[in-house]
Write a protein that holds these residues in place. Structure first.
Motif, PDB file in Angstrom:
ATOM      1  N   ASP A 195       0.814  -1.222   0.000  1.00  0.00           N
ATOM      2  CA  ASP A 195       0.000   0.000   0.000  1.00  0.00           C
ATOM      3  C   ASP A 195       0.844   1.268   0.000  1.00  0.00           C
ATOM      4  N   ILE A 196       2.166   1.140   0.071  1.00  0.00           N
ATOM      5  CA  ILE A 196       3.045   2.322   0.095  1.00  0.00           C
ATOM      6  C   ILE A 196       3.438   2.695  -1.325  1.00  0.00           C
ATOM      7  N   GLU A 197       3.126   3.913  -1.694  1.00  0.00           N
ATOM      8  CA  GLU A 197       3.498   4.417  -3.025  1.00  0.00           C
ATOM      9  C   GLU A 197       4.871   5.069  -2.998  1.00  0.00           C
ATOM     10  N   SER A 198       5.152   5.844  -1.928  1.00  0.00           N
ATOM     11  CA  SER A 198       6.453   6.497  -1.793  1.00  0.00           C
ATOM     12  C   SER A 198       6.696   6.848  -0.331  1.00  0.00           C
ATOM     13  N   ALA A 199       7.968   7.025  -0.003  1.00  0.00           N
ATOM     14  CA  ALA A 199       8.361   7.427   1.346  1.00  0.00           C
ATOM     15  C   ALA A 199       9.482   8.440   1.227  1.00  0.00           C
ATOM     16  N   GLU A 200       9.417   9.477   2.032  1.00  0.00           N
ATOM     17  CA  GLU A 200      10.425  10.527   1.942  1.00  0.00           C
ATOM     18  C   GLU A 200      10.653  11.164   3.304  1.00  0.00           C
ATOM     19  N   THR A 201      11.793  11.837   3.402  1.00  0.00           N
ATOM     20  CA  THR A 201      12.109  12.627   4.594  1.00  0.00           C
ATOM     21  C   THR A 201      11.945  14.093   4.256  1.00  0.00           C
TER      22      THR A 201
ATOM     23  N   ASP B 100      12.421  17.517  11.216  1.00  0.00           N
ATOM     24  CA  ASP B 100      12.374  16.551  10.130  1.00  0.00           C
ATOM     25  C   ASP B 100      11.598  15.313  10.561  1.00  0.00           C
ATOM     26  N   GLY B 101      11.041  14.634   9.581  1.00  0.00           N
ATOM     27  CA  GLY B 101      10.301  13.426   9.880  1.00  0.00           C
ATOM     28  C   GLY B 101      10.087  12.594   8.645  1.00  0.00           C
ATOM     29  N   LEU B 102       9.415  11.482   8.834  1.00  0.00           N
ATOM     30  CA  LEU B 102       9.116  10.562   7.746  1.00  0.00           C
ATOM     31  C   LEU B 102       7.707  10.814   7.244  1.00  0.00           C
ATOM     32  N   THR B 103       7.566  10.903   5.933  1.00  0.00           N
ATOM     33  CA  THR B 103       6.253  11.042   5.308  1.00  0.00           C
ATOM     34  C   THR B 103       6.041   9.887   4.350  1.00  0.00           C
ATOM     35  N   VAL B 104       4.915   9.194   4.503  1.00  0.00           N
ATOM     36  CA  VAL B 104       4.584   8.059   3.654  1.00  0.00           C
ATOM     37  C   VAL B 104       3.314   8.383   2.883  1.00  0.00           C
ATOM     38  N   HIS B 105       3.370   8.178   1.571  1.00  0.00           N
ATOM     39  CA  HIS B 105       2.203   8.354   0.704  1.00  0.00           C
ATOM     40  C   HIS B 105       1.703   6.978   0.288  1.00  0.00           C
TER      41      HIS B 105
ATOM     42  N   GLY C  96      -3.961   7.384  -1.899  1.00  0.00           N
ATOM     43  CA  GLY C  96      -3.959   8.844  -1.890  1.00  0.00           C
ATOM     44  C   GLY C  96      -3.914   9.472  -0.510  1.00  0.00           C
ATOM     45  N   LYS C  97      -3.596   8.670   0.515  1.00  0.00           N
ATOM     46  CA  LYS C  97      -3.517   9.210   1.875  1.00  0.00           C
ATOM     47  C   LYS C  97      -2.064   9.431   2.275  1.00  0.00           C
ATOM     48  N   ARG C  98      -1.877  10.189   3.364  1.00  0.00           N
ATOM     49  CA  ARG C  98      -0.541  10.492   3.860  1.00  0.00           C
ATOM     50  C   ARG C  98      -0.440  10.150   5.341  1.00  0.00           C
ATOM     51  N   PHE C  99       0.771   9.805   5.748  1.00  0.00           N
ATOM     52  CA  PHE C  99       1.064   9.607   7.159  1.00  0.00           C
ATOM     53  C   PHE C  99       2.449  10.168   7.433  1.00  0.00           C
ATOM     54  N   ALA C 100       2.585  10.862   8.556  1.00  0.00           N
ATOM     55  CA  ALA C 100       3.869  11.456   8.913  1.00  0.00           C
ATOM     56  C   ALA C 100       4.154  11.240  10.391  1.00  0.00           C
TER      57      ALA C 100
ATOM     58  N   MET D 291      10.680  -1.988  -0.764  1.00  0.00           N
ATOM     59  CA  MET D 291       9.800  -1.757  -1.910  1.00  0.00           C
ATOM     60  C   MET D 291      10.478  -2.165  -3.212  1.00  0.00           C
ATOM     61  N   ASN D 292      11.776  -1.828  -3.349  1.00  0.00           N
ATOM     62  CA  ASN D 292      12.525  -2.215  -4.539  1.00  0.00           C
ATOM     63  C   ASN D 292      12.684  -3.730  -4.633  1.00  0.00           C
ATOM     64  N   GLN D 293      12.944  -4.366  -3.487  1.00  0.00           N
ATOM     65  CA  GLN D 293      13.086  -5.809  -3.467  1.00  0.00           C
ATOM     66  C   GLN D 293      11.789  -6.490  -3.861  1.00  0.00           C
ATOM     67  N   ARG D 294      10.676  -5.934  -3.379  1.00  0.00           N
ATOM     68  CA  ARG D 294       9.363  -6.509  -3.711  1.00  0.00           C
ATOM     69  C   ARG D 294       9.098  -6.379  -5.206  1.00  0.00           C
ATOM     70  N   THR D 295       9.474  -5.225  -5.781  1.00  0.00           N
ATOM     71  CA  THR D 295       9.271  -4.999  -7.212  1.00  0.00           C
ATOM     72  C   THR D 295      10.128  -5.962  -8.032  1.00  0.00           C
TER      73      THR D 295
END
Length: 334
Positions: A264-270, A298-303, A307-311, A328-332
């Motif tokens: 369910d994770i599309e992207s993750a960023e700091t 600073d913190g972690l933001t997950v998209h 279309g939802k966000r969590f930080a 995520m890359n390994q899963r792909t």
């Protein structure tokens, strides 16, 4: 960064958690049900004798037993997070026994007194069974966790090593190490700890002052049971990443605060996180997402793919981001 192996022996963890929390609820519900029927004095049967072995003021007795059961639950829940098996076993045993013994004792005192009408005439009778059940239930969190078997395995291994050294034999193979997910602890600022520790004190004092007003007393009791664990649980967080995804939970009490599966994770960023942009301080919910914000940092933001966000604000969030992206890359690739 702090990495820790998933503790061995935490089998049936949801059931163990429930068994640690139930005694406090039992005390609270009993108090609310019998509030109008109980006199100012309770007959106590702590020693298991048929006739009362003493008498105590009703409200202070309930408050004391409620506090003991809540404290026992906290000790047990913290024990579930401790890495050392011996400490974990001891805290589960002590927390469960404290909670269930105090709950059974005050319930027996309350029901025998209410049924007799006069504390001096409160006879234990068949209620002795409840005291025995309470004592037995006190050890169930420890027993169900499987820690007894873990302690026995460690004891047998230590004995085998000692015998091998004494006889000059090759040492036995080390015990298998549990799979180690990536985890990082996040401490809340001092103001969160202060609020979490002061709130139960204020609520208990309010309960004492309002013990003759049923509605105010019940509201205060509900606040104590609902808000105090939540505030304490936010004081220290555990951010964990494994092949299943991201889990943010209370490092003290163990309850999950946010779970996001890897698919369910599309992207993750700091990125810099500002309370004003995420709905304020604390555990925030808003249309399209949620956040755990302890300040501007600073913190972690997950998209997510929905279309939802969590930080979550945390130092070293880059490590968590990298762990998520790697999985995520390994899963792909797979």
């Amino acid at each position: 960064m702090s990495s820790a192996a998933t503790p061995a022996g935490n089998r049936r963890k949801p059931l163990v958690t429930i068994l640690l929390v139930v005694p406090a609820l039992v005390v609270a519900v009993t108090w609310m049900l019998l509030f109008e029927q109980l006199p100012e004095t309770l007959a106590t049967h702590w020693s298991g004798t048929m006739l009362p072995d003493g008498f105590s003021a009703t409200t202070p007795t309930f408050i004391t037993c409620l506090a003991i059961s809540v404290f026992g639950a906290i000790i047990g829940l913290i024990g579930l997070r401790v890495s050392k098996t011996g400490w974990r076993a001891g805290m589960l045993f002590a927390g469960g026994l404290a909670g269930w013994t105090s709950a059974a004792g005050v319930c027996v005192s309350a029901f025998t007194t209410a049924l007799a009408g006069d504390p001096e005439q409160a006879v234990l009778g068949g209620w002795l069974v409840l005291l025995i059940i309470g004592s037995l239930m006190g050890i169930t969190p420890y027993w169900l966790s499987g820690l007894n078997g873990e302690l026995m395995r460690q004891s047998e291994y230590t004995r085998a090593v000692r015998l091998a050294k004494a006889h000059g034999h090759p040492l036995p193979e080390p015990l298998p190490v549990p799979e180690t997910p990536f985890s990082k602890s996040v401490n809340a600022p001092a103001w969160v700890w202060i609020i979490a520790l002061l709130t139960p004190v204020v609520v208990v004092l309010t309960m004492i002052s309002l013990h003759e007003e049923t509605s105010g007393f019940v509201i205060s009791l509900v606040l104590l049971l609902a808000i105090s664990p939540l505030l304490l649980g936010m004081c220290r967080l555990k951010v964990q990443v494994d092949d299943r995804g991201l889990v943010v939970s209370s490092a003290l009490l163990g309850f999950p605060m946010r779970k996001i599966s890897l698919e369910d994770i599309e992207s993750a960023e700091t990125e810099p996180i500002s309370p004003s942009q995420w709905g304020g301080w604390g555990w925030r919910f808003f249309p399209g997402g949620s956040a755990l914000v302890f300040g501007a940092m600073d913190g972690l933001t997950v998209h997510t793919t929905g279309g939802k966000r969590f930080a979550v604000t945390m130092a070293g969030s880059e490590e968590v981001r990298d762990q998520l992206l790697a999985r995520m890359n390994q899963r792909t690739t797979d």
